[in-house]
Design a protein around this motif. Sequence first.
Motif, PDB file in Angstrom:
ATOM      1  N   PHE A  28      10.399   0.271 -10.638  1.00  0.00           N
ATOM      2  CA  PHE A  28       9.204  -0.226 -11.343  1.00  0.00           C
ATOM      3  C   PHE A  28       8.578   0.881 -12.177  1.00  0.00           C
ATOM      4  CE2 PHE A  28       8.668  -4.054  -8.541  1.00  0.00           C
ATOM      5  CZ  PHE A  28       8.549  -4.960  -9.572  1.00  0.00           C
ATOM      6  N   ILE A  29       8.477   2.075 -11.557  1.00  0.00           N
ATOM      7  CA  ILE A  29       7.841   3.202 -12.255  1.00  0.00           C
ATOM      8  C   ILE A  29       8.640   3.570 -13.502  1.00  0.00           C
ATOM      9  CG2 ILE A  29       7.276   5.659 -12.056  1.00  0.00           C
ATOM     10  CD1 ILE A  29       6.892   5.112  -9.048  1.00  0.00           C
ATOM     11  N   ASN A  30       9.960   3.544 -13.361  1.00  0.00           N
ATOM     12  CA  ASN A  30      10.818   3.918 -14.493  1.00  0.00           C
ATOM     13  C   ASN A  30      11.039   2.774 -15.474  1.00  0.00           C
ATOM     14  OD1 ASN A  30      11.189   6.550 -13.568  1.00  0.00           O
ATOM     15  ND2 ASN A  30      12.739   5.864 -12.115  1.00  0.00           N
ATOM     16  N   ASN A  31      10.285   1.687 -15.274  1.00  0.00           N
ATOM     17  CA  ASN A  31      10.349   0.507 -16.150  1.00  0.00           C
ATOM     18  C   ASN A  31      11.734  -0.139 -16.141  1.00  0.00           C
ATOM     19  OD1 ASN A  31       8.848  -1.232 -17.641  1.00  0.00           O
ATOM     20  ND2 ASN A  31       9.329  -0.271 -19.602  1.00  0.00           N
ATOM     21  N   ASN A  32      12.458   0.047 -15.038  1.00  0.00           N
ATOM     22  CA  ASN A  32      13.775  -0.557 -14.889  1.00  0.00           C
ATOM     23  C   ASN A  32      13.590  -1.853 -14.080  1.00  0.00           C
ATOM     24  OD1 ASN A  32      16.444  -1.098 -14.651  1.00  0.00           O
ATOM     25  ND2 ASN A  32      16.998   0.864 -13.714  1.00  0.00           N
ATOM     26  N   LEU A  33      13.050  -2.860 -14.748  1.00  0.00           N
ATOM     27  CA  LEU A  33      12.586  -4.061 -14.027  1.00  0.00           C
ATOM     28  C   LEU A  33      13.727  -4.862 -13.410  1.00  0.00           C
ATOM     29  CD1 LEU A  33       9.699  -5.249 -16.361  1.00  0.00           C
ATOM     30  CD2 LEU A  33       9.572  -3.842 -14.327  1.00  0.00           C
ATOM     31  N   LEU A  34      14.887  -4.844 -14.084  1.00  0.00           N
ATOM     32  CA  LEU A  34      16.021  -5.625 -13.566  1.00  0.00           C
ATOM     33  C   LEU A  34      16.468  -5.090 -12.198  1.00  0.00           C
ATOM     34  CD1 LEU A  34      17.374  -8.030 -14.959  1.00  0.00           C
ATOM     35  CD2 LEU A  34      19.277  -6.504 -15.535  1.00  0.00           C
ATOM     36  N   SER A  35      16.597  -3.760 -12.121  1.00  0.00           N
ATOM     37  CA  SER A  35      16.989  -3.159 -10.840  1.00  0.00           C
ATOM     38  C   SER A  35      15.885  -3.337  -9.801  1.00  0.00           C
ATOM     39  CB  SER A  35      17.259  -1.664 -11.010  1.00  0.00           C
ATOM     40  OG  SER A  35      18.294  -1.488 -11.926  1.00  0.00           O
ATOM     41  N   ALA A  36      14.632  -3.212 -10.258  1.00  0.00           N
ATOM     42  CA  ALA A  36      13.503  -3.381  -9.334  1.00  0.00           C
ATOM     43  C   ALA A  36      13.536  -4.771  -8.710  1.00  0.00           C
ATOM     44  CB  ALA A  36      12.191  -3.173 -10.074  1.00  0.00           C
ATOM     45  N   GLN A  37      13.810  -5.757  -9.563  1.00  0.00           N
ATOM     46  CA  GLN A  37      13.888  -7.148  -9.091  1.00  0.00           C
ATOM     47  C   GLN A  37      14.999  -7.296  -8.038  1.00  0.00           C
ATOM     48  OE1 GLN A  37      14.436  -9.754 -12.398  1.00  0.00           O
ATOM     49  NE2 GLN A  37      14.387 -11.592 -11.160  1.00  0.00           N
ATOM     50  N   GLU A  38      16.136  -6.639  -8.322  1.00  0.00           N
ATOM     51  CA  GLU A  38      17.263  -6.711  -7.371  1.00  0.00           C
ATOM     52  C   GLU A  38      16.886  -6.108  -6.023  1.00  0.00           C
ATOM     53  OE1 GLU A  38      20.873  -5.007  -8.885  1.00  0.00           O
ATOM     54  OE2 GLU A  38      20.848  -6.342 -10.617  1.00  0.00           O
TER      55      GLU A  38
ATOM     56  N   ALA B 243      12.870   0.100  -5.005  1.00  0.00           N
ATOM     57  CA  ALA B 243      12.248  -0.911  -5.875  1.00  0.00           C
ATOM     58  C   ALA B 243      11.029  -0.318  -6.582  1.00  0.00           C
ATOM     59  CB  ALA B 243      11.841  -2.127  -5.045  1.00  0.00           C
ATOM     60  N   THR B 244      10.227   0.449  -5.829  1.00  0.00           N
ATOM     61  CA  THR B 244       9.041   1.084  -6.420  1.00  0.00           C
ATOM     62  C   THR B 244       9.443   2.060  -7.523  1.00  0.00           C
ATOM     63  OG1 THR B 244       8.083   0.992  -4.213  1.00  0.00           O
ATOM     64  CG2 THR B 244       6.921   2.332  -5.823  1.00  0.00           C
ATOM     65  N   LEU B 245      10.476   2.873  -7.227  1.00  0.00           N
ATOM     66  CA  LEU B 245      10.940   3.848  -8.225  1.00  0.00           C
ATOM     67  C   LEU B 245      11.392   3.159  -9.501  1.00  0.00           C
ATOM     68  CD1 LEU B 245      13.086   6.715  -6.677  1.00  0.00           C
ATOM     69  CD2 LEU B 245      10.840   6.822  -7.739  1.00  0.00           C
TER      70      LEU B 245
ATOM     71  N   ALA C 205       0.844  -1.208   0.000  1.00  0.00           N
ATOM     72  CA  ALA C 205       0.000   0.000   0.000  1.00  0.00           C
ATOM     73  C   ALA C 205       0.874   1.250   0.000  1.00  0.00           C
ATOM     74  CB  ALA C 205      -0.911  -0.006   1.231  1.00  0.00           C
ATOM     75  N   ILE C 206       1.969   1.215   0.786  1.00  0.00           N
ATOM     76  CA  ILE C 206       2.886   2.364   0.805  1.00  0.00           C
ATOM     77  C   ILE C 206       3.475   2.573  -0.587  1.00  0.00           C
ATOM     78  CG2 ILE C 206       5.040   3.270   1.780  1.00  0.00           C
ATOM     79  CD1 ILE C 206       4.426   1.661   4.327  1.00  0.00           C
ATOM     80  N   SER C 207       3.946   1.449  -1.188  1.00  0.00           N
ATOM     81  CA  SER C 207       4.562   1.526  -2.517  1.00  0.00           C
ATOM     82  C   SER C 207       3.580   2.063  -3.551  1.00  0.00           C
ATOM     83  CB  SER C 207       5.036   0.142  -2.966  1.00  0.00           C
ATOM     84  OG  SER C 207       5.993  -0.329  -2.078  1.00  0.00           O
TER      85      SER C 207
ATOM     86  N   VAL D 254       1.798   5.990  -7.409  1.00  0.00           N
ATOM     87  CA  VAL D 254       0.724   6.714  -8.117  1.00  0.00           C
ATOM     88  C   VAL D 254       1.097   8.188  -8.265  1.00  0.00           C
ATOM     89  CG1 VAL D 254      -1.656   7.560  -7.839  1.00  0.00           C
ATOM     90  CG2 VAL D 254      -1.147   5.148  -7.505  1.00  0.00           C
ATOM     91  N   VAL D 255       1.550   8.803  -7.180  1.00  0.00           N
ATOM     92  CA  VAL D 255       1.899  10.228  -7.236  1.00  0.00           C
ATOM     93  C   VAL D 255       3.118  10.448  -8.130  1.00  0.00           C
ATOM     94  CG1 VAL D 255       2.503  12.261  -5.869  1.00  0.00           C
ATOM     95  CG2 VAL D 255       0.920  10.591  -4.951  1.00  0.00           C
ATOM     96  N   CYS D 256       4.120   9.565  -8.002  1.00  0.00           N
ATOM     97  CA  CYS D 256       5.327   9.710  -8.846  1.00  0.00           C
ATOM     98  C   CYS D 256       4.969   9.603 -10.324  1.00  0.00           C
ATOM     99  CB  CYS D 256       6.362   8.631  -8.485  1.00  0.00           C
ATOM    100  SG  CYS D 256       7.146   8.902  -6.913  1.00  0.00           S
ATOM    101  N   LEU D 257       4.085   8.658 -10.652  1.00  0.00           N
ATOM    102  CA  LEU D 257       3.677   8.485 -12.050  1.00  0.00           C
ATOM    103  C   LEU D 257       2.936   9.723 -12.570  1.00  0.00           C
ATOM    104  CD1 LEU D 257       2.439   4.781 -12.305  1.00  0.00           C
ATOM    105  CD2 LEU D 257       4.271   5.850 -13.637  1.00  0.00           C
TER     106      LEU D 257
END
Lengths: 260, 159
Positions: B105-115, B101-103, A243-245, A250-253
């Motif tokens: 994902f947003i930037n479509n950098n899935l490899l780093s997100a996975q790490e 990890a969230t950042l 939920a935090i993520s 959402v806001v970052c996007l």
Amino acid sequence: MEKLEKHEQHKELVLAMKIGAMLTTCGAEIRRVETTMEHIIQSVEGNVAHCHCTPGSVIATVSYAEGSSKTMVTRIGTKNTDFKKIIRLNELSRKYSKKDLNYQEALEELDNIQNMRIPPLYLRSMLNALSCAAFTFLFTPTVANVVASLIIGFFSMMSYEKLFEKLPLSPFMQTLFASTIITTMTFGLFELGVGDSVNYIIVGSITPLLPGVETINAVRDIVESDYLSAVSRILNAILLGSAISVGVAVVCLLVKYFGG
Amino acid sequence: MGIIDIVIFSVIAGIAVIAFSMQLNAPFREFPFIGIAAFVTQFVYMVAYYELFSILYATLFSSIFLTIISRLLAYNRRLPITIFLIPGFWPIAPGAIVYKATLCFINNNLLSAQEFVLLSVQVAGAITVGISFVYVIPQKFFNVNIPLLQLNRNGQFYE
């Protein structure tokens, strides 16, 4: 429960259920809840207690000396971690088990504990601001970021607590909205020129939202072999973390989409 | 980073955790001891991190020390261990890793997100192992009277 309370025989069971439910609500670990309930029920000679607790319910069965038995189940509602209540409930159960308190005194003490006040919202918001600022300092020790976190910590908690008072939501939605408000405020302040690292201000400010109580209690439940409640708590912790993520994402996007 | 910096960071972590534990309605008289638990956790984390350059080992060692100090405090303060263990956990919580990890994902950098997701799972695992490791030791090994930790206490110890 009121009907059972009138029966002299069942009063320990009723008291144990009330204390067990309150302990679970306040964030105590499963083993503490179960042993506390068993202590109370077995304070009467001849009673044999079997208690089972999960984060969502409390079940207790008492077998009386003459051969009959009684089982009660209580559903646990909204959880709210409160250390003072845990300490006082712990003391109450031990005093009752040692016969330092009678049933009526125990019920009165239970009412007092139930009605204990929590600090007012402005004070909690100030403390939240202080902890957010200190956590931000650990990530990026600059005055601008610490000041930004102070402002965000205070106003975000004031706003989301006021919102949740008027709009009752599930813990998942509450966490999601809270992280959304924090991230929005961070970007807003950054646009106004307060703070120099959006990422670390957000990280510092969302730290108090992390599901630490659930995580630590889950670990302790694993150690005590209470796997059912451990899995339940871990799932809860994962959901709250998600939920935090989601709130931040959402806001970052949106900021990215509108060219922030 | 020098030892003075590490001490300053650890003091700040203590202040953060005290402020946070007030929100959890911790008793006023226990604030210095909650602060001590957080100070020790952050101090061990930073020393281990700058000596071993590993988040995992730093988290493992700091969670071991956090659990040891919490059990000692629980005995000496005659209070449930929860009061010291839960707030002390906050400085080592993997919040920043989950955020990164969230950042990604947003930037479509899935490899780093996975790490980062894997790293956060590993950190959570290290905390679990650290706490479990100390938690299985019988309480009698922690029944050590430390007068400094018994100042202004009340109550009786219940394991």
